[in-house]
Design a protein around this motif. Sequence first.
Motif, PDB file in Angstrom:
ATOM      1  N   GLY A  87      42.206  51.267  41.821  1.00  0.00           N
ATOM      2  CA  GLY A  87      42.492  51.322  43.250  1.00  0.00           C
ATOM      3  C   GLY A  87      42.368  49.950  43.893  1.00  0.00           C
ATOM      4  O   GLY A  87      41.592  49.103  43.443  1.00  0.00           O
ATOM      5  N   ASP A  88      43.143  49.724  44.943  1.00  0.00           N
ATOM      6  CA  ASP A  88      43.122  48.388  45.536  1.00  0.00           C
ATOM      7  C   ASP A  88      41.856  48.107  46.351  1.00  0.00           C
ATOM      8  O   ASP A  88      41.703  47.036  46.909  1.00  0.00           O
ATOM      9  N   ASP A  89      40.955  49.054  46.371  1.00  0.00           N
ATOM     10  CA  ASP A  89      39.657  48.757  46.975  1.00  0.00           C
ATOM     11  C   ASP A  89      38.890  47.775  46.079  1.00  0.00           C
ATOM     12  O   ASP A  89      37.906  47.197  46.507  1.00  0.00           O
TER      13      ASP A  89
ATOM     14  N   VAL B 207      40.664  30.971  43.224  1.00  0.00           N
ATOM     15  CA  VAL B 207      40.905  31.914  42.143  1.00  0.00           C
ATOM     16  C   VAL B 207      42.182  32.663  42.493  1.00  0.00           C
ATOM     17  O   VAL B 207      42.312  33.169  43.610  1.00  0.00           O
ATOM     18  N   VAL B 208      43.103  32.741  41.579  1.00  0.00           N
ATOM     19  CA  VAL B 208      44.334  33.465  41.846  1.00  0.00           C
ATOM     20  C   VAL B 208      44.348  34.752  41.025  1.00  0.00           C
ATOM     21  O   VAL B 208      44.243  34.718  39.809  1.00  0.00           O
ATOM     22  N   VAL B 209      44.433  35.857  41.719  1.00  0.00           N
ATOM     23  CA  VAL B 209      44.564  37.130  41.032  1.00  0.00           C
ATOM     24  C   VAL B 209      46.062  37.365  40.873  1.00  0.00           C
ATOM     25  O   VAL B 209      46.787  37.489  41.860  1.00  0.00           O
ATOM     26  N   GLN B 210      46.525  37.408  39.644  1.00  0.00           N
ATOM     27  CA  GLN B 210      47.943  37.658  39.420  1.00  0.00           C
ATOM     28  C   GLN B 210      48.103  39.155  39.254  1.00  0.00           C
ATOM     29  O   GLN B 210      47.868  39.695  38.188  1.00  0.00           O
TER      30      GLN B 210
ATOM     31  N   PRO C 270      42.841  39.593  31.883  1.00  0.00           N
ATOM     32  CA  PRO C 270      43.846  40.661  31.728  1.00  0.00           C
ATOM     33  C   PRO C 270      44.826  40.700  32.903  1.00  0.00           C
ATOM     34  O   PRO C 270      44.619  40.037  33.913  1.00  0.00           O
ATOM     35  N   ALA C 271      45.874  41.463  32.750  1.00  0.00           N
ATOM     36  CA  ALA C 271      46.795  41.678  33.866  1.00  0.00           C
ATOM     37  C   ALA C 271      46.150  42.717  34.782  1.00  0.00           C
ATOM     38  O   ALA C 271      45.565  43.683  34.306  1.00  0.00           O
ATOM     39  N   TYR C 272      46.246  42.492  36.081  1.00  0.00           N
ATOM     40  CA  TYR C 272      45.677  43.440  37.026  1.00  0.00           C
ATOM     41  C   TYR C 272      46.780  44.165  37.786  1.00  0.00           C
ATOM     42  O   TYR C 272      47.819  43.583  38.081  1.00  0.00           O
TER      43      TYR C 272
ATOM     44  N   ASN D 168      36.953  42.537  44.493  1.00  0.00           N
ATOM     45  CA  ASN D 168      35.968  42.270  43.434  1.00  0.00           C
ATOM     46  C   ASN D 168      36.560  41.416  42.321  1.00  0.00           C
ATOM     47  O   ASN D 168      35.841  40.831  41.529  1.00  0.00           O
ATOM     48  N   THR D 169      37.869  41.409  42.263  1.00  0.00           N
ATOM     49  CA  THR D 169      38.543  40.795  41.137  1.00  0.00           C
ATOM     50  C   THR D 169      38.294  39.298  40.957  1.00  0.00           C
ATOM     51  O   THR D 169      38.067  38.857  39.836  1.00  0.00           O
ATOM     52  N   PRO D 170      38.320  38.499  42.033  1.00  0.00           N
ATOM     53  CA  PRO D 170      38.078  37.067  41.803  1.00  0.00           C
ATOM     54  C   PRO D 170      36.718  36.781  41.154  1.00  0.00           C
ATOM     55  O   PRO D 170      36.626  35.907  40.290  1.00  0.00           O
TER      56      PRO D 170
END
Length: 416
Positions: free
Chosen positions: A149-151, A99-102, A171-173, A155-157
């Motif tokens: 926050g980058d914490d 999974v790529v978080v852009q 969405p864009a993160y 969770n994003t993937p």
Amino acid sequence: EAATQVILDGMQWLGLTADEGPFYQTRRMDRYREVLDQFLADGHAYHCYCTKEELAEMRSRQEAAKQKPRYDGTCRHGRQPRPGVDPVVRFKNPVEGTVVVQDVIHGNVVFENTELDDLIIARSDGTPTYNFCVVVDDWDMKITHVIRGDDHLNNTPRQINMLKALGASVPAYAHVPMILGTDGAKLSKRHGAVSVLQYKEEGYLPEALLNYLVRLGWSHGDQEVFSMEEMQRLFDIKDVNKSASAFNPDKLLWLNQQHIMRATPQRLAQYLKPQLAALGVEAADDAKLAAVAKAQAERAKTLKEMAQNSVFFFKDLDGYDEKAAKKNLTAESAPVLAAVRERLAAMQDWSAAAIHGAINEVATAFDLGLGKVAQPIRVAVSGTSVSPPIDVTLEVLGRNSVLERLGAAIEVARAA
RNA sequence: GCUCCCAUCGUCUAGAGGCCUAGGACACAGCCCUCUCAAGGCUGGUACGAGGGUUCGAAUCCCUCUGGGAGCGCCA
């Protein structure tokens, strides 16, 4: 109820107004249930009958083996319902690929699906969990940018996988760096983290707090002080840094003073009033309030401090600062004060300029430096050795109060 | 422990290979201005975490290490 109100009030104070909402997840339960059923029906989710005890055991086993604690997928391929066990619902995460978080700030962050497990999206009582709810919300509300926050980066993937399962667009993160405490340690409730409203109470201007915050991880050349308008015009999430920053109260204080100096006296007056009220001082005269604010602007780091130093403008003195009185209200200064009082009493034009002239004349007449005259007057009218320039102080204070206080001080000086 | 993220003065930052003997700001120290306190001006000290590469040249690119942070809940 009270907790949400604090958040809403804080946002409002900062001028961070929303176009719609707020929305409450507790009122969207039917919708979450709907998507849950859909997931179950199309095979993106399944019922899991593992008990908490079993999961706890699995976890300690994995930890003992120095592995990452994760669900092993026992129920993933179908399991008979177990009597007495209310199942949870788990999302069927892809077992292979990446999974790529852009991310707008971090660039592309790649996660292996094998690192992710099947997370619980509904508890055994049927209620949906956070990571699932936000995904449904983002989808339903057509969210284009998720800024947090980058914490939450980790969770994003999982969220992206669920979004994809729904056929929703991703969405864009933008994962912004965290703000740490003064010592570089994480900010927590018992370690420096306070409600934004606390800054309001302590006499900070909303634009100062925002200015301080916006410069954490972001900059625009060498500029330090930004107006609300500049912040809105110049800020771009793409320019934000990746590294966390430590909270620096001194700089916030400095910025607050900078903004106090730039604010209009009328606006300062509006904030000063409640600060004075908190000290038990009723300040009804808005024009005077503004004049005080103007005179004090460059010598107060907070509105609270300004109020503390401005009480004498609104309330009769209840005594003098001991050291200041001893030094300035002396037998020698008594005739000087008397001369000043006499001239002021006779003045037609009660203005700072005229007052300045009168004090200068007395200084010349007594062959004294301005300081030798101004300081006793200052103590006489303010009770302390610190105030705005003496001419301005007297002008704002008004003739009656000045003459009255000078009279009282002369008595004290003569008796000294 | 595993995975991910991050790394320039004490702190916030500038710096996208030569402009860097590393710039600005807060704080600190000294001086100037001055009726007090401030504000303002000037001056000063302190930083590219370490080690390897790449390159004529690296704070800037790559690798390793070290350090810090986050995540790994029937919390949000």
